[in-house]
Motif scaffolding. Structure first.
Motif, PDB file in Angstrom:
ATOM      1  N   GLN A 139      18.837  13.164  31.142  1.00 43.59           N
ATOM      2  CA  GLN A 139      18.000  14.356  31.148  1.00 43.59           C
ATOM      3  C   GLN A 139      18.154  15.134  29.849  1.00 43.59           C
ATOM      4  O   GLN A 139      17.174  15.592  29.273  1.00 43.59           O
ATOM      5  CB  GLN A 139      18.357  15.237  32.353  1.00 43.59           C
ATOM      6  CG  GLN A 139      17.355  16.319  32.677  1.00 43.59           C
ATOM      7  CD  GLN A 139      17.537  17.594  31.873  1.00 43.59           C
ATOM      8  OE1 GLN A 139      18.640  17.921  31.454  1.00 43.59           O
ATOM      9  NE2 GLN A 139      16.457  18.282  31.624  1.00 43.59           N
ATOM     10  N   LEU A 140      19.383  15.265  29.361  1.00 42.55           N
ATOM     11  CA  LEU A 140      19.631  16.025  28.141  1.00 42.55           C
ATOM     12  C   LEU A 140      19.039  15.335  26.918  1.00 42.55           C
ATOM     13  O   LEU A 140      18.437  15.982  26.058  1.00 42.55           O
ATOM     14  CB  LEU A 140      21.138  16.247  27.953  1.00 42.55           C
ATOM     15  CG  LEU A 140      21.558  17.136  26.800  1.00 42.55           C
ATOM     16  CD1 LEU A 140      20.974  18.537  26.957  1.00 42.55           C
ATOM     17  CD2 LEU A 140      23.070  17.197  26.704  1.00 42.55           C
ATOM     18  N   GLN A 143      15.269  15.811  27.046  1.00 42.84           N
ATOM     19  CA  GLN A 143      14.878  17.191  26.789  1.00 42.84           C
ATOM     20  C   GLN A 143      15.013  17.551  25.320  1.00 42.84           C
ATOM     21  O   GLN A 143      14.160  18.231  24.760  1.00 42.84           O
ATOM     22  CB  GLN A 143      15.722  18.149  27.645  1.00 42.84           C
ATOM     23  CG  GLN A 143      15.254  19.573  27.600  1.00 42.84           C
ATOM     24  CD  GLN A 143      13.850  19.749  28.153  1.00 42.84           C
ATOM     25  OE1 GLN A 143      13.565  19.318  29.262  1.00 42.84           O
ATOM     26  NE2 GLN A 143      12.975  20.357  27.385  1.00 42.84           N
ATOM     27  N   ALA A 146      12.119  15.974  23.518  1.00 45.75           N
ATOM     28  CA  ALA A 146      10.877  16.721  23.781  1.00 45.75           C
ATOM     29  C   ALA A 146      10.853  18.035  23.011  1.00 45.75           C
ATOM     30  O   ALA A 146       9.798  18.436  22.496  1.00 45.75           O
ATOM     31  CB  ALA A 146      10.735  16.980  25.279  1.00 45.75           C
ATOM     32  N   ASN A 147      12.002  18.706  22.904  1.00 49.68           N
ATOM     33  CA  ASN A 147      12.059  19.969  22.165  1.00 49.68           C
ATOM     34  C   ASN A 147      11.804  19.752  20.678  1.00 49.68           C
ATOM     35  O   ASN A 147      11.132  20.566  20.038  1.00 49.68           O
ATOM     36  CB  ASN A 147      13.410  20.650  22.367  1.00 49.68           C
ATOM     37  CG  ASN A 147      13.578  21.197  23.767  1.00 49.68           C
ATOM     38  OD1 ASN A 147      12.618  21.303  24.514  1.00 49.68           O
ATOM     39  ND2 ASN A 147      14.797  21.517  24.139  1.00 49.68           N
ATOM     40  N   ASP A 150       8.112  19.045  20.141  1.00 52.14           N
ATOM     41  CA  ASP A 150       7.261  20.223  20.314  1.00 52.14           C
ATOM     42  C   ASP A 150       7.062  21.020  19.031  1.00 52.14           C
ATOM     43  O   ASP A 150       6.133  21.815  18.952  1.00 52.14           O
ATOM     44  CB  ASP A 150       7.840  21.149  21.386  1.00 52.14           C
ATOM     45  CG  ASP A 150       7.442  20.726  22.793  1.00 52.14           C
ATOM     46  OD1 ASP A 150       6.508  19.907  22.912  1.00 52.14           O
ATOM     47  OD2 ASP A 150       8.060  21.201  23.752  1.00 52.14           O
TER      48      ASP A 150
END
Length: 177
Positions: A139-140, A143, A146-147, A150
């Protein structure tokens, strides 16, 4: 019936799991992870196999069944080999570099973007246009990727931006005279 939930999770050599109530803790060479399941599922360990079964036939119990099994499988995979995401940067002058615990990104803005790398994740830049994110928590890692993405998502006209390696960007035709 959950096709994913039915599969048992096998523990490879070098990985140990302890179950206390609804909490599963997995220890391996890459680290220790824990997950607390809801009361809708039962988690049982027999020898080197962990099985997850629903408590009842409600919709929520069936949803939690597959999700809980996947969480346990991800913890086992993270404790053994870890997870990896690769990003590509496309665009003239776009580049990335790691300085200490900060990822410096030049993405066409009037300023450089400084991204602080969280604990538990390692970020490397083998080339100025490639970013590799590795860690033992699925998950980390996802994430963080994805950050970073972005900050400059790929645009459909020229394809400039940060994309996952192998990601297809649907290209649009520009306007005509």
């Amino acid at each position: 019936m959950s096709r994913i939930g039915k599969k048992p999770v096998e523990l490879p050599s070098g990985v140990t799991a302890t179950i206390s109530g609804q909490t599963v803790e997995v220890k391996g060479p890459k680290g220790t992870h824990s997950f607390t399941a809801t009361d809708d599922v039962t988690i049982v360990q027999e020898d080197n196999v962990i099985t997850v079964t629903p408590r009842g036939s409600s919709k929520r119990a069936r949803q939690q069944w597959g999700m809980s099994r996947t969480m346990v499988a991800n913890m086992v995979a993270g404790a053994t080999e870890g997870f990896k995401k690769e990003l590509e940067i496309q665009g003239v002058g776009y580049r990335a570099a790691v300085q200490g615990s900060t990822l410096k990104l030049n993405l066409g803005y009037s300023h450089d973007v400084d991204f602080d790398i969280p604990a538990g994740v390692t970020v490397t830049t083998p080339k100025p246009t490639e970013i590799v994110i590795e860690g033992s928590d699925a998950q980390l890692v996802g994430q963080v990727a994805a950050n970073i993405r972005d900050w400059r998502r790929p645009e459909p006209y020229k394809g400039k931006g940060i994309r996952y390696k192998g990601e297809f960007i649907f290209r649009k035709e520009g306007k005509k005279k």
